[in-house]
Write an enzyme that holds these catalytic residues in place. Structure first.
Site, mmCIF file in Angstrom:
data_model
loop_
_atom_site.group_PDB
_atom_site.id
_atom_site.type_symbol
_atom_site.label_atom_id
_atom_site.label_comp_id
_atom_site.label_asym_id
_atom_site.label_seq_id
_atom_site.Cartn_x
_atom_site.Cartn_y
_atom_site.Cartn_z
ATOM 1 C CD GLU A 90 43.272 43.118 41.786
ATOM 2 O OE1 GLU A 90 43.764 42.921 43.065
ATOM 3 O OE2 GLU A 90 43.120 43.979 41.314
ATOM 4 C CB ALA B 133 37.091 43.364 37.425
ATOM 5 C CD GLU C 50 44.274 47.140 38.266
ATOM 6 O OE1 GLU C 50 42.896 46.917 38.122
ATOM 7 O OE2 GLU C 50 45.198 46.867 37.840
HETATM 8 N N1 CO8 Z 1 31.466 41.966 40.494
HETATM 9 C C1 CO8 Z 1 30.069 41.821 40.307
HETATM 10 N N2 CO8 Z 1 29.108 42.119 41.499
HETATM 11 C C2 CO8 Z 1 29.749 42.526 42.605
HETATM 12 C C3 CO8 Z 1 31.133 42.709 42.858
HETATM 13 C C4 CO8 Z 1 32.048 42.742 41.662
HETATM 14 N N3 CO8 Z 1 33.239 43.129 41.843
HETATM 15 N N4 CO8 Z 1 31.208 43.183 43.917
HETATM 16 C C5 CO8 Z 1 30.046 43.141 44.696
HETATM 17 N N5 CO8 Z 1 29.042 42.692 43.685
HETATM 18 C C6 CO8 Z 1 27.655 42.344 43.943
HETATM 19 C C7 CO8 Z 1 27.343 41.378 44.778
HETATM 20 O O1 CO8 Z 1 27.523 40.172 44.387
HETATM 21 C C8 CO8 Z 1 26.218 41.352 45.323
HETATM 22 O O2 CO8 Z 1 24.943 41.295 44.426
HETATM 23 P P1 CO8 Z 1 23.791 40.361 44.902
HETATM 24 O O3 CO8 Z 1 23.249 41.398 45.809
HETATM 25 O O4 CO8 Z 1 23.156 40.180 43.793
HETATM 26 O O5 CO8 Z 1 24.265 39.023 45.724
HETATM 27 C C9 CO8 Z 1 25.962 43.185 45.335
HETATM 28 O O6 CO8 Z 1 27.074 43.530 44.611
HETATM 29 C C10 CO8 Z 1 26.349 43.718 46.807
HETATM 30 O O7 CO8 Z 1 27.493 43.029 47.383
HETATM 31 P P2 CO8 Z 1 27.768 42.447 48.871
HETATM 32 O O8 CO8 Z 1 26.432 42.004 49.180
HETATM 33 O O9 CO8 Z 1 28.761 41.684 48.763
HETATM 34 O O10 CO8 Z 1 27.870 43.878 49.523
HETATM 35 P P3 CO8 Z 1 28.767 44.162 50.891
HETATM 36 O O11 CO8 Z 1 28.461 45.459 51.242
HETATM 37 O O12 CO8 Z 1 28.429 42.960 52.023
HETATM 38 O O13 CO8 Z 1 30.263 43.889 50.508
HETATM 39 C C11 CO8 Z 1 32.188 44.342 49.193
HETATM 40 C C12 CO8 Z 1 30.879 44.752 49.739
HETATM 41 C C13 CO8 Z 1 33.230 44.008 50.359
HETATM 42 C C14 CO8 Z 1 32.733 45.091 48.008
HETATM 43 C C15 CO8 Z 1 32.067 42.865 48.582
HETATM 44 O O14 CO8 Z 1 30.768 42.936 47.491
HETATM 45 C C16 CO8 Z 1 33.132 42.281 47.729
HETATM 46 O O15 CO8 Z 1 34.298 41.593 48.432
HETATM 47 N N6 CO8 Z 1 33.331 42.488 46.433
HETATM 48 C C17 CO8 Z 1 34.214 41.926 45.537
HETATM 49 C C18 CO8 Z 1 35.352 42.606 45.671
HETATM 50 C C19 CO8 Z 1 36.616 42.168 44.777
HETATM 51 O O16 CO8 Z 1 36.972 41.274 44.995
HETATM 52 N N7 CO8 Z 1 37.110 42.833 43.916
HETATM 53 C C20 CO8 Z 1 37.963 42.693 43.049
HETATM 54 C C21 CO8 Z 1 37.687 42.124 41.769
HETATM 55 S S1 CO8 Z 1 39.079 41.974 40.895
HETATM 56 C C22 CO8 Z 1 39.770 43.453 39.893
HETATM 57 O O17 CO8 Z 1 38.914 44.158 40.211
HETATM 58 C C23 CO8 Z 1 40.818 43.517 39.104
HETATM 59 C C24 CO8 Z 1 40.704 42.960 37.811
HETATM 60 C C25 CO8 Z 1 41.088 41.523 37.956
HETATM 61 C C26 CO8 Z 1 39.970 40.490 37.781
HETATM 62 C C27 CO8 Z 1 39.975 39.287 37.624
HETATM 63 C C28 CO8 Z 1 38.964 38.539 38.146
HETATM 64 C C29 CO8 Z 1 37.595 39.104 38.411
#
Ligand code: CO8
Length: 254
Positions: A129, A63, A109
């Site tokens: 999450e 998300a 998902e």
């Molecule tokens: N949403 C928005 N932006 C994101 C997300 C995301 N899920 N994931 C990454 N980005 C953005 C980063 O903020 C970053 O932006 P910026 O360069 O402007 O800072 C850009 O994408 C690149 O990301 P990273 O620099 O972090 O890249 P890495 O290769 O170092 O890491 C990862 C990749 C491991 C995927 C890391 O970005 C990460 O951990 N992301 C979050 C993953 C996560 O927790 N996803 C689950 C979200 S919850 C969900 O999907 C279920 C629904 C319930 C949601 C309720 C709350 C959100």
């Protein structure tokens, strides 16, 4: 650059995810684009199988956390918001997915909604999450538990840890694991093979397998309701803010 590429060839409707600025994070607009593409391919007489892939280093970061931080509880309920797509689970035609890199949260998902999951050897699957004080809202507690069983699902959902491709294969979340270099060609070959069979029969088989998932619809509704409750909680707001601040969250403090 467009965040989605849609192409049809030899009965395979291919959707390539490439929302570059956020690692395919599922914003509402991006979900709408994917949903429109899936619905159109599912209705197209020239398409017998849908194939979903990513052009980026990860399959999908889940998300869109930045967008979600601005959504109120009332909006989440009114929109039946899930942080993921809706159409993939409803597609009549078989859906093959090729997973590279990480499939996280809503990205996992999306995978769980597909019918055949081909994973690159370096692919990883997680439900982080809980690290945001959130929970899955698009089937993560329902479809995942049905394919991997209660104890593996609990491990993934309550710790947020990532499972590698071979572990995911053993657990039943993945259909096949292939060398990274063979991911695209293998997934396409599988899609083309199915496209060569009778489409009505393939759809009927899919429908029949799906009918084994008794209680799923009720479970999904109850999950979504529990997910929406997160939007009322301070820990959830702290989890999202901490992600955006690139710091560890502090839960239960306010
Ligand atoms: N949403 C928005 N932006 C994101 C997300 C995301 N899920 N994931 C990454 N980005 C953005 C980063 O903020 C970053 O932006 P910026 O360069 O402007 O800072 C850009 O994408 C690149 O990301 P990273 O620099 O972090 O890249 P890495 O290769 O170092 O890491 C990862 C990749 C491991 C995927 C890391 O970005 C990460 O951990 N992301 C979050 C993953 C996560 O927790 N996803 C689950 C979200 S919850 C969900 O999907 C279920 C629904 C319930 C949601 C309720 C709350 C959100």
């Amino acid at each position: 650059m467009a965040s989605l590429i849609v192409a049809v060839s030899e009965g395979v409707g291919r959707i390539v995810l490439q929302r570059v600025e956020a690692l395919n994070a599922l914003s509402r607009a991006f979900c709408d684009e994917i949903d429109a593409a899936v619905v159109a391919l599912d209705a197209s007489p020239g398409v017998r199988v849908i194939l979903i892939t990513s052009a980026l280093k990860h399959f999908c970061a889940g998300a869109d956390i930045r967008e979600m931080a601005g959504i109120t509880h009332e909006e989440a309920v009114a929109e039946a918001f899930t942080g993921c797509v809706k159409s993939v689970a409803d597609a009549r035609k078989p859906v093959v997915v090729a997973v590279n890199g990480l499939a996280a949260g809503g990205g996992c998902e999306l995978v769980e909604m597909c019918d055949i999951v081909v994973a690159a050897e370096s692919a990883r699957f997680c439900h982080p999450e809980i690290t945001l004080a959130a929970m899955p809202g698009a089937g993560g507690t329902q479809r995942l538990a049905r394919v991997v069983g209660k104890h593996v699902a609990m491990d993934l959902l309550l710790t947020g840890r990532a499972m590698n491709a071979h572990e995911a294969l053993a657990a039943g979340l993945v259909s096949r694991v292939v060398p990274d270099a063979d991911l695209a060609s293998t997934a396409l070959a599988i899609a083309r093979q199915i496209a060569g069979f009778s489409s009505p029969v393939a759809c009927r088989i899919k429908d029949s397998v799906r009918s084994t998932q008794t209680g799923l619809a009720e479970g999904l509704l109850a999950e979504r309701d529990r997910f929406h409750r997160c939007f009322l909680e301070n820990d959830f707001r702290e989890g999202l803010q901490a992600f955006m601040d690139k710091r560890a969250p502090v839960f239960g403090q306010r």
